[in-house]
Write a protein that holds these residues in place. Sequence first.
Motif: not given
Length: 301
Positions: A65-84
């Motif tokens: 289960m993702p922690t609150s920190r992981a959940l906060a990272l999920a959206a910017p991470l997905a955006d960064a990878l999609a842009q890359m």
Amino acid sequence: MHQMNDLRRIDLNLLVILDVLLSEQHVTRAAERLHLSQPAVSHALARLRDLLEDPLLVRQGRSLMPTSRALALAAPLADALAQMQALLAPDRFAPVSAKRTFRLAMSDYGAALLLPGLVHTLRREAPGIDLLIIHASREGMVEGVLNGDIDLAAGVFPDLPAELRSTPLFEEHYACLVDRASLPEGDTLDLPTYLARPHVLLEMRGSGTPEIERALTAIRERRHVAISLPHWGVAPQLIRGTDLILTVSSRSLLNLDHQHLLAVPPPFPIPTFAFVLAWHSRRGGDPALQWLIEQVENVLS
């Protein structure tokens, strides 16, 4: 901003692994999807935990289960990878040599309309593209596209979030399926009969068919639902030889036993609706996804 600074300290391979781990919430499944060994993914997770100073994923039963920190990272991470991915993707997409897996969400109604033609196209023009079909409620489809678990969703989505893009595939209307022998007065269904007889409702996780209920509310009437089902497969069989009525999308009734079953217009106005294909705006630069969208559109053109 703090999360994006964290991401810049991590190499791209770790970012990809973290994105898949957050999606799968399971080390073995993530390893299979990444074509890596389980120890390699476990080692990467340990490095990520050390770099980000957070457990990120905590074991709960058989899942992580993702922690609150992981959940906060999920959206910017997905955006960064999609842009890359969009930045590094070739200008031209070569279907015949492409190796990709796409996750498509749709009901069995959508699958019956889209998949035969789409699969034939893929086997002929892009045999290296695999499809993973996901069955979910409307709400589940939208949530899956938002969080990156679903690449494309086909369905009825009256109110899509601003982050999603869509293209209409066709305009649809409702029809009522009845046993042919149950309408002795002919091939029409009047409102008193509709209201007096029991109904079959297709719904999944409470999503139901709100358009029908809203249309009934507009004329200040209600229907009696005798059977509620989460899937289409057996529904027509329940109609034959009974007084039940099934009100569904008209295209789902095209290939039925019309010797014994009859599709008739509803005896009250139900607005038509658009059947659409939806994806996340951050995926707009992926040429493979855009090619797949075009193939889905061609199937129904």
